[in-house]
Design an enzyme around this catalytic site. Structure first.
Site, PDB file in Angstrom:
ATOM      1  N   HIS A 150     -17.056   5.965  22.899  1.00 33.76           N
ATOM      2  CA  HIS A 150     -15.769   6.482  22.423  1.00 33.76           C
ATOM      3  C   HIS A 150     -15.297   5.690  21.211  1.00 33.76           C
ATOM      4  O   HIS A 150     -14.130   5.722  20.848  1.00 33.76           O
ATOM      5  CB  HIS A 150     -14.713   6.382  23.521  1.00 33.76           C
ATOM      6  CG  HIS A 150     -15.186   6.876  24.837  1.00 33.76           C
ATOM      7  ND1 HIS A 150     -15.687   6.036  25.789  1.00 33.76           N
ATOM      8  CD2 HIS A 150     -15.276   8.116  25.330  1.00 33.76           C
ATOM      9  CE1 HIS A 150     -16.061   6.761  26.840  1.00 33.76           C
ATOM     10  NE2 HIS A 150     -15.827   8.018  26.578  1.00 33.76           N
ATOM     11  N   HIS A 199     -19.425  14.333  24.035  1.00 38.15           N
ATOM     12  CA  HIS A 199     -20.713  13.644  24.170  1.00 38.15           C
ATOM     13  C   HIS A 199     -21.862  14.634  24.293  1.00 38.15           C
ATOM     14  O   HIS A 199     -22.948  14.278  24.738  1.00 38.15           O
ATOM     15  CB  HIS A 199     -20.706  12.744  25.405  1.00 38.15           C
ATOM     16  CG  HIS A 199     -19.560  11.796  25.469  1.00 38.15           C
ATOM     17  ND1 HIS A 199     -19.351  10.863  24.489  1.00 38.15           N
ATOM     18  CD2 HIS A 199     -18.564  11.639  26.373  1.00 38.15           C
ATOM     19  CE1 HIS A 199     -18.254  10.156  24.804  1.00 38.15           C
ATOM     20  NE2 HIS A 199     -17.766  10.626  25.935  1.00 38.15           N
TER      21      HIS A 199
END
Lengths: 334, 334
Positions: free
Chosen positions: B220, B57
């Site tokens: 995700h 991320h």
């Protein structure tokens, strides 16, 4: 084509409207001429820096407009040179009486249109214009849109360093000499894992097999040195750095400003992993990294891949590098 | 799988080594525990902020370690929660005697492991730990890895704002209350044009048709609200903002801190174009954007797509937002 856009024909102007909305305190955007300008008008008595080129390389150039860097960016359509009228409008808008430096990447269309604009600007006692052409890409000698080497990553470093010099009040002649020095001391090479899609074209610029990569890619997807099998990051780093270090003639004990740049579609996680390889190779060669950038600075839309730029450093360049900069794309010291 | 890496098993640790090499003056990296720490050790007498989560991320969270923001980030494997030992090590490393605030995104694994680490830290008179859980994603109530809403973009804004408060010397109780306020006043929603590929998996997390997008995607790649036909940017902006504005109950005359965030594989050109739409919709609703971020701040590897986060603003939050921050991912005022 999967993109966040409305009409492909409006991508650039709508993105510029977004920049205007996002940075109203810092930037003025001229939507008619597709210019990004520093807010507040020309800086009297200081050299002004104008760059530009095709869009699709963001944050370059519009994201580098602001205190300590560019005064204006001329935004062409995606991967298309800005036209002389745009460049003339930018030059006139930022001229504060001390001259204007055009920073031009070595692409035939850019060169021609910046030259024409410089001539138009000079007519009738207008702005005094000097030009520097960047040509740092060691990958190929000539290419699809270029005679001689292409101008790529060093342009970002040059805009930062010469922007700091202009801020200090250096003359047009001095800014030009510094710009030529930076270009002369900087080299780059890039690679791609995937192609990208120009909105107006609607399909990928080129095709690469699932196990292939393109070494020496240009920032518009122009062919590079070789299409080769996919390799581990450590080998890719060697492939990119080898020609750069050799061409610069970097010797043990020297130091550089290094940029590991993402082409747009590569995660930051992978760019830091690549920086680890670059740093390791340079350390083994006895070369110190004085300053670095890791991230997306000169992109090719959503292309996956990266490029490495090294600029031979000295105290003057590092001092100008560290000077305050306040742009959407680079910001420190303020 | 086309990625810049060596062995997929080493991606995180090699990227962390790259961060260490790139930011030696600012960061200490503990490769054994996969921690990014502020250089210089614990700040005595001030609350320390620890966050973390799965990698992939970036720049979140490691890129938000530095003066004015986090004191440590615990980096799990890609899309995998950090383990309690890592979080404990981070907590102990940054504790300056005024307590440690854990900033945890609402994912079941993260919650469990941060809780366990907090208990371990407290044993035997160790660090005093408080925790805030972010849950700003309005897309879905429960999802693949979460009970309740997922924690996404507001985490970035919270880390910045509470980081500034900790820097001012606020107590753990005050920092916790502020963090809860920020989470309570922030909402997000995202969308994806493409999937991404976790290095260890080697193939895309999910498949999307050439004319499809996923609305309400998780960071995700977890399923969102709906798989719908590709739409123009202006409709996508309405689709994302509608639920966010409604859930926040934003009224005419209010102001927000707004983030248009790229998922990793979307060009900045498109993100600014999206910001143009977001700004237009908010203006029409009488909502002022006090501050904004446009770029890649909380990503999902190379996923193409974006998310929008709105944080209801007030003078205190804007003042803390403007306070100096010096991290690889966010930097101003220094």
């Amino acid at each position: 084509m999967k993109k966040l856009l409305n009409d492909p024909a409006d991508v650039v102007v709508e993105a510029l409207a977004g920049m205007a909305a996002a940075h109203p305190d810092r930037l003025d955007v001229d939507l008619e001429h597709k210019l990004v300008l520093r807010a507040g008008g020309p800086v009297q008595g200081k050299v002004a820096l104008v760059s530009g080129g095709g869009s699709g390389h963001e944050p370059m150039h519009g994201g580098y407009v602001g205190t300590g860097m560019l005064h204006a960016a001329c935004c062409g359509e995606v991967f298309t040179s800005p036209v002389p009228d745009q460049i003339l409008a930018a030059t006139q808008a930022v001229d504060g009486g001390a001259g204007v430096l055009h920073i031009v990447k070595n692409y035939t269309g850019d060169i021609m249109n910046f030259e024409m604009a410089a001539e138009m600007a000079a007519e009738g006692g207008g702005a005094q214009v000097a030009s520097v052409v960047t040509d740092d890409d060691v990958a190929v000698q000539d290419s699809a849109y270029t005679t001689g080497r292409r101008g790529v990553g060093v342009t970002v470093l040059l805009e930062k360093i010469v922007g700091a010099a202009a801020e200090e009040g250096r003359s047009l002649e001095e800014c030009l000499a510094l710009a030529q020095k930076v270009n002369g001391q900087g080299r780059s090479m890039g690679m791609a894992l995937t192609s990208c899609t120009v909105p107006a074209a609607g399909k990928p610029t080129f095709e690469l097999g699932e196990d292939e990569m393109e070494l020496g890619i240009g920032i518009h997807g122009e062919a590079g040195r070789a299409r080769v099998p996919l390799a581990p990051a450590r080998e890719i780093a060697e492939d990119l750095l080898g020609p750069v270090v050799a061409d610069l003639g970097l010797a043990r004990g020297e130091s550089v400003i290094a940029m590991v740049n993402g082409m747009g579609g590569t995660p930051l996680l992978e760019l830091y992993l690549m920086y680890n390889e670059v740093h390791r190779i340079l350390a083994a060669a006895g070369v110190t990294v004085a300053r670095n950038l890791v991230g997306n600075y000169i992109t090719s839309l959503e292309m996956a891949g990266c490029s490495v730029t090294l600029l031979r450093a000295d105290d003057e360049l590092v001092r100008l590098w560290d000077a305050p900069v306040d742009t959407p794309g680079l910001r420190w010291g303020v």
